[in-house]
Design a protein around this motif. Structure first.
Motif, PDB file in Angstrom:
ATOM      1  N   HIS A   1      12.088   8.351 -22.714  1.00 54.45           N
ATOM      2  CA  HIS A   1      11.573   8.794 -24.009  1.00 54.45           C
ATOM      3  C   HIS A   1      10.338   8.013 -24.444  1.00 54.45           C
ATOM      4  CE1 HIS A   1      15.128  11.261 -24.435  1.00 54.45           C
ATOM      5  NE2 HIS A   1      15.902  10.198 -24.230  1.00 54.45           N
ATOM      6  N   GLU A   2       9.732   7.251 -23.535  1.00 55.44           N
ATOM      7  CA  GLU A   2       8.558   6.466 -23.894  1.00 55.44           C
ATOM      8  C   GLU A   2       7.314   7.353 -23.948  1.00 55.44           C
ATOM      9  OE1 GLU A   2       8.056   3.117 -21.365  1.00 55.44           O
ATOM     10  OE2 GLU A   2      10.183   2.577 -21.391  1.00 55.44           O
ATOM     11  N   GLN A   3       6.263   6.804 -24.581  1.00 51.14           N
ATOM     12  CA  GLN A   3       4.981   7.500 -24.587  1.00 51.14           C
ATOM     13  C   GLN A   3       4.492   7.659 -23.154  1.00 51.14           C
ATOM     14  OE1 GLN A   3       2.247   5.299 -26.982  1.00 51.14           O
ATOM     15  NE2 GLN A   3       3.111   6.007 -28.912  1.00 51.14           N
ATOM     16  N   PRO A   4       3.760   8.743 -22.874  1.00 46.60           N
ATOM     17  CA  PRO A   4       3.263   8.906 -21.504  1.00 46.60           C
ATOM     18  C   PRO A   4       2.316   7.769 -21.121  1.00 46.60           C
ATOM     19  CG  PRO A   4       2.206  10.473 -22.987  1.00 46.60           C
ATOM     20  CD  PRO A   4       3.333   9.830 -23.759  1.00 46.60           C
ATOM     21  N   GLY A   5       2.413   7.349 -19.878  1.00 47.80           N
ATOM     22  CA  GLY A   5       1.535   6.310 -19.362  1.00 47.80           C
ATOM     23  C   GLY A   5       0.774   6.820 -18.156  1.00 47.80           C
ATOM     24  N   LEU A   6       0.227   5.913 -17.402  1.00 47.73           N
ATOM     25  CA  LEU A   6      -0.510   6.268 -16.196  1.00 47.73           C
ATOM     26  C   LEU A   6       0.336   5.959 -14.972  1.00 47.73           C
ATOM     27  CD1 LEU A   6      -4.060   4.793 -16.955  1.00 47.73           C
ATOM     28  CD2 LEU A   6      -3.185   7.048 -17.514  1.00 47.73           C
ATOM     29  N   LEU A   7       0.192   6.779 -13.967  1.00 47.23           N
ATOM     30  CA  LEU A   7       0.826   6.498 -12.692  1.00 47.23           C
ATOM     31  C   LEU A   7      -0.267   6.073 -11.722  1.00 47.23           C
ATOM     32  CD1 LEU A   7       3.476   6.478 -11.099  1.00 47.23           C
ATOM     33  CD2 LEU A   7       2.950   8.830 -10.367  1.00 47.23           C
ATOM     34  N   LEU A   8      -0.143   4.866 -11.193  1.00 49.83           N
ATOM     35  CA  LEU A   8      -1.117   4.302 -10.270  1.00 49.83           C
ATOM     36  C   LEU A   8      -0.537   4.283  -8.864  1.00 49.83           C
ATOM     37  CD1 LEU A   8      -2.118   1.126 -12.342  1.00 49.83           C
ATOM     38  CD2 LEU A   8      -3.049   3.443 -12.554  1.00 49.83           C
ATOM     39  N   GLU A   9      -1.383   4.538  -7.889  1.00 50.10           N
ATOM     40  CA  GLU A   9      -0.970   4.402  -6.497  1.00 50.10           C
ATOM     41  C   GLU A   9      -1.743   3.256  -5.863  1.00 50.10           C
ATOM     42  OE1 GLU A   9      -1.492   7.010  -2.504  1.00 50.10           O
ATOM     43  OE2 GLU A   9      -0.202   7.909  -4.056  1.00 50.10           O
ATOM     44  N   VAL A  10      -1.048   2.369  -5.183  1.00 48.65           N
ATOM     45  CA  VAL A  10      -1.672   1.208  -4.550  1.00 48.65           C
ATOM     46  C   VAL A  10      -2.454   1.677  -3.329  1.00 48.65           C
ATOM     47  CG1 VAL A  10      -1.271  -1.024  -3.453  1.00 48.65           C
ATOM     48  CG2 VAL A  10       0.173  -0.285  -5.369  1.00 48.65           C
ATOM     49  N   THR A  11      -3.755   1.388  -3.314  1.00 48.80           N
ATOM     50  CA  THR A  11      -4.625   1.817  -2.219  1.00 48.80           C
ATOM     51  C   THR A  11      -4.950   0.695  -1.252  1.00 48.80           C
ATOM     52  OG1 THR A  11      -6.582   1.386  -3.595  1.00 48.80           O
ATOM     53  CG2 THR A  11      -5.680   3.631  -3.617  1.00 48.80           C
ATOM     54  N   ASN A  12      -4.787  -0.548  -1.690  1.00 49.84           N
ATOM     55  CA  ASN A  12      -5.094  -1.668  -0.799  1.00 49.84           C
ATOM     56  C   ASN A  12      -4.450  -2.934  -1.346  1.00 49.84           C
ATOM     57  OD1 ASN A  12      -6.164  -2.983   1.387  1.00 49.84           O
ATOM     58  ND2 ASN A  12      -8.165  -3.336   0.459  1.00 49.84           N
ATOM     59  N   THR A  13      -3.869  -3.706  -0.457  1.00 54.79           N
ATOM     60  CA  THR A  13      -3.333  -5.016  -0.814  1.00 54.79           C
ATOM     61  C   THR A  13      -3.004  -5.739   0.481  1.00 54.79           C
ATOM     62  OG1 THR A  13      -1.753  -6.179  -2.243  1.00 54.79           O
ATOM     63  CG2 THR A  13      -0.909  -4.318  -0.978  1.00 54.79           C
ATOM     64  N   SER A  14      -2.484  -6.938   0.396  1.00 51.47           N
ATOM     65  CA  SER A  14      -2.143  -7.689   1.595  1.00 51.47           C
ATOM     66  C   SER A  14      -1.063  -6.965   2.402  1.00 51.47           C
ATOM     67  CB  SER A  14      -1.638  -9.082   1.216  1.00 51.47           C
ATOM     68  OG  SER A  14      -1.050  -9.734   2.322  1.00 51.47           O
ATOM     69  N   PRO A  15      -1.167  -6.985   3.744  1.00 53.78           N
ATOM     70  CA  PRO A  15      -0.103  -6.363   4.559  1.00 53.78           C
ATOM     71  C   PRO A  15       1.277  -6.960   4.277  1.00 53.78           C
ATOM     72  CG  PRO A  15      -2.028  -6.867   5.906  1.00 53.78           C
ATOM     73  CD  PRO A  15      -2.270  -7.492   4.576  1.00 53.78           C
ATOM     74  N   LYS A  16       1.309  -8.199   3.790  1.00 49.59           N
ATOM     75  CA  LYS A  16       2.579  -8.840   3.463  1.00 49.59           C
ATOM     76  C   LYS A  16       3.056  -8.494   2.053  1.00 49.59           C
ATOM     77  CE  LYS A  16       1.738 -12.819   6.494  1.00 49.59           C
ATOM     78  NZ  LYS A  16       1.610 -14.298   6.560  1.00 49.59           N
ATOM     79  N   GLY A  17       2.237  -7.717   1.339  1.00 54.44           N
ATOM     80  CA  GLY A  17       2.598  -7.362  -0.026  1.00 54.44           C
ATOM     81  C   GLY A  17       2.195  -8.449  -1.010  1.00 54.44           C
ATOM     82  N   VAL A  18       2.134  -8.077  -2.278  1.00 54.10           N
ATOM     83  CA  VAL A  18       1.775  -8.993  -3.354  1.00 54.10           C
ATOM     84  C   VAL A  18       2.762  -8.815  -4.497  1.00 54.10           C
ATOM     85  CG1 VAL A  18       0.014  -9.601  -5.070  1.00 54.10           C
ATOM     86  CG2 VAL A  18      -0.677  -8.966  -2.739  1.00 54.10           C
TER      87      VAL A  18
ATOM     88  N   LYS B   1       0.838  -1.192   0.000  1.00 55.80           N
ATOM     89  CA  LYS B   1       0.000   0.000   0.000  1.00 55.80           C
ATOM     90  C   LYS B   1       0.874   1.244   0.000  1.00 55.80           C
ATOM     91  CE  LYS B   1      -3.773   2.251   2.527  1.00 55.80           C
ATOM     92  NZ  LYS B   1      -4.693   2.157   3.698  1.00 55.80           N
ATOM     93  N   GLY B   2       0.548   2.191  -0.866  1.00 59.42           N
ATOM     94  CA  GLY B   2       1.323   3.422  -0.992  1.00 59.42           C
ATOM     95  C   GLY B   2       2.349   3.384  -2.106  1.00 59.42           C
ATOM     96  N   ASP B   3       2.709   2.185  -2.580  1.00 56.35           N
ATOM     97  CA  ASP B   3       3.640   2.093  -3.710  1.00 56.35           C
ATOM     98  C   ASP B   3       2.985   2.636  -4.967  1.00 56.35           C
ATOM     99  OD1 ASP B   3       5.688   1.018  -2.264  1.00 56.35           O
ATOM    100  OD2 ASP B   3       5.261  -1.064  -2.795  1.00 56.35           O
ATOM    101  N   ARG B   4       3.821   2.950  -5.937  1.00 62.45           N
ATOM    102  CA  ARG B   4       3.304   3.448  -7.215  1.00 62.45           C
ATOM    103  C   ARG B   4       3.738   2.543  -8.356  1.00 62.45           C
ATOM    104  NH1 ARG B   4       2.747  10.028  -7.176  1.00 62.45           N
ATOM    105  NH2 ARG B   4       1.320  10.069  -5.388  1.00 62.45           N
ATOM    106  N   ILE B   5       2.840   2.407  -9.311  1.00 63.85           N
ATOM    107  CA  ILE B   5       3.058   1.533 -10.463  1.00 63.85           C
ATOM    108  C   ILE B   5       2.850   2.348 -11.729  1.00 63.85           C
ATOM    109  CG2 ILE B   5       2.283  -0.533 -11.693  1.00 63.85           C
ATOM    110  CD1 ILE B   5       1.150  -1.543  -9.009  1.00 63.85           C
ATOM    111  N   VAL B   6       3.785   2.288 -12.638  1.00 64.81           N
ATOM    112  CA  VAL B   6       3.638   2.941 -13.937  1.00 64.81           C
ATOM    113  C   VAL B   6       2.960   1.956 -14.883  1.00 64.81           C
ATOM    114  CG1 VAL B   6       4.804   4.030 -15.882  1.00 64.81           C
ATOM    115  CG2 VAL B   6       5.683   4.333 -13.557  1.00 64.81           C
TER     116      VAL B   6
END
Length: 519
Positions: free
Chosen positions: A299-316, A232-237
């Motif tokens: 130099h890649e095309q623009p993408g989306l930036l996602l923020e993790v709002t919920n997942t297992s406390p142990k991570g996934v 939770k709180g990590d970001r994914i492109v």
């Protein structure tokens, strides 16, 4: 839209006299009849199968009835022994007429609107239609059990005849082949084994082949050097395209990557997403929301930036080829991909039933019907269709999907609880599942109860207590689907036993009142 009956209002009926109840029910019946006819008249041009006409009319009347909040009316009828509106799905007008006729006797009424008590055969006609439509789809039921069992086959079924024969002998009534996996050669091997087992055991078994549909999945995954799991709180492109590379599997080979990065197999979806839009990954194991729609990496095309709002406390672990869901986004995608059309050449020639993934609108039903017609010129009838209901749009369009499909041929509905739970929210799944069961019963359409049935048993050999309760509830459907796993044979045995036991106590929503032997 939920409406109320006026003069007297239903909220004031709990202490009503029989005369007041009679007047309210007469008014309700008139409304249901007129509104139901108006809906049926809109549907009628799409109904070519005469066997479905009465069912479509009952469905239209049921929808008209359920636009009203009937809770207080139901409670007011209870002291008079007439609280049968809660089991009205399959027989709307006969049930209303029976209650009204009884109230007229109680009141000594001989009004101009006098209601004749419906013949007994009318009262149970809905049950007969549902049984007829279920047999058209799945064949005759087992001698001791009404609910059918469907088993999902894995690759081994193509080469292990004894495995397939054992499934049928244990009680499987239908075998499911998922066209998203394996090849036509493997499918053919499994089908040959099923047909051989049918001949040798004398037990019929239907074959359902699921079309893959649009695969909205993650592409290659790049991970930061210092992290292996998403928290939770990590970001994914989320990019439109991530270059395939061996470094995706090994973060040590891509030390320049600063955050998680993946792509979507259908890049056009990214154009539909706005800031704060939820995006769920891996069957909802990772919840995210969009925080930036024009995020650049080098130099890649623009993408989306996602923020993790919920997942297992142990991570996934973020992995490639995992499903993606966009619950608040309307995806205007064709449910038939180019691969589906290729697979349909084989499916139309070999399957008894076509499982239709990602169906959402009546036009989707018509599309599959047209494609099947092209390929089934030499068959007496095309395969039946089972619509997999897995989105909120499909739920809202369910009555029309039923009419367009069952109005032309044999049809069933699968409650695809996995994707559906992610799309509508887990807390709403049980409620929507109940409503879908009611709608289908009103239309006399068989339902398949699917996703994670006895999953712990199938995978690990030991069921959970919650799974056993789920199986007991599944008795209200016409078919229960088991997914593949090493303990599938044991799962068939337990499912057969529980369904048989529950059938002695419950039929759909109606208690059977079998004698209790425990006390």
């Amino acid at each position: 839209m939920v409406s109320q009956i006026s003069k007297p209002s239903i909220e004031s009926l709990h202490l009503s006299s029989p005369q007041e109840l009679l007047s309210t029910l007469q008014q309700l019946r008139q409304t249901v009849e007129s509104e139901g006819k108006a809906t049926f008249d809109e549907w009628n041009p799409h109904i070519q199968r005469t066997a479905f006409i009465d069912s479509a009319l009952n469905l239209a009347e049921y929808l008209a009835l359920r636009r009203h909040d009937l809770r207080s009316l139901q409670a007011a009828l209870m002291p008079w022994g007439l609280s049968s509106l809660g089991r009205i799905e399959g027989r709307v007008m006969p049930n209303l007429d029976a209650v009204i006729a009884t109230l007229e006797v109680i009141c000594g009424s001989q009004s101009d609107r006098h209601c004749q008590r419906p013949p007994v055969e009318f009262f149970f006609e809905g049950d007969r239609f549902l049984q007829q439509h279920t047999e058209e789809l799945f064949g005759e039921s087992s001698p001791h059990r009404r609910v059918r069992i469907m088993v999902t086959l894995d690759t081994e079924a193509a080469t292990n005849y004894e495995l397939v024969r054992g499934f049928i002998q244990r009680g499987a009534n239908c075998m499911r082949i998922n066209c998203a996996h394996d090849t036509p050669e493997i499918w053919q091997g499994a089908i040959d084994n099923i047909r051989r087992a049918e001949r040798e055991t004398g037990t019929p078994c239907k074959i359902m082949m699921d079309l893959g549909g649009p695969k909205i999945r993650t592409g290659a995954v790049f991970m930061p050097h210092h992290k292996k799991r998403v928290f939770k709180g990590d970001r994914i492109v989320l990019s439109r395209q991530v270059p395939e590379s061996d470094s995706a599997a090994d973060p040590a080979k891509s030390p320049h990557v600063k955050q998680f990065q993946t792509s979507c197999t259908i890049p056009s979806i990214l154009d539909l997403l706005a800031v704060d839009t939820p995006v769920y990954i891996d069957d909802g194991k990772i919840w995210t929301q969009v925080v930036d729609t024009q995020y650049h990496i080098a130099h890649e095309q623009p993408g989306l930036l996602l923020e993790v709002t919920n997942t297992s406390p142990k991570g996934v672990k973020l992995k490639p080829e995992k499903g993606m869901n966009f619950p608040d986004t309307v995806l205007d995608l064709s449910p038939l991909t180019e691969q589906d059309l290729t697979d349909l050449d084989f499916v139309a020639a070999h399957a008894d039933i076509v499982g239709y993934s990602f169906v959402q609108r009546p036009a989707d039903i018509e599309l599959l019907q047209q494609e099947l017609a092209k390929r089934c010129e030499h068959r007496l009838s095309p395969p039946a269709i089972v619509a997999k209901i897995e989105t909120a749009i499909a739920v809202s369009n369910l009555p029309e999907l039923i009419v367009y499909a069952a109005g032309k041929g044999s049809f069933g509905v699968m409650i695809a609880r996995g994707d559906l739970a992610v799309q509508i929210g887990y807390q709403r799944l049980t409620e929507i599942q109940e409503e879908m069961l009611w709608i289908c019963e009103a239309a006399h359409i068989p339902v398949i109860w699917a996703t994670q049935v006895l999953e712990n048993l199938v995978k690990d050999g030991i069921p959970s207590r919650g799974e056993m309760s789920d199986v007991a509830m599944s008795e209200r459907a016409e078919c229960v689907m088991l997914n593949k796993g090493p303990f599938i044979a044991e799962a068939i045995d337990i499912l057969d036993d529980v369904l048989t036991r529950m059938e002695a106590h419950q039929l759909k929503k109606t208690p059977q009142l079998r004698a209790l032997h425990s006390w």
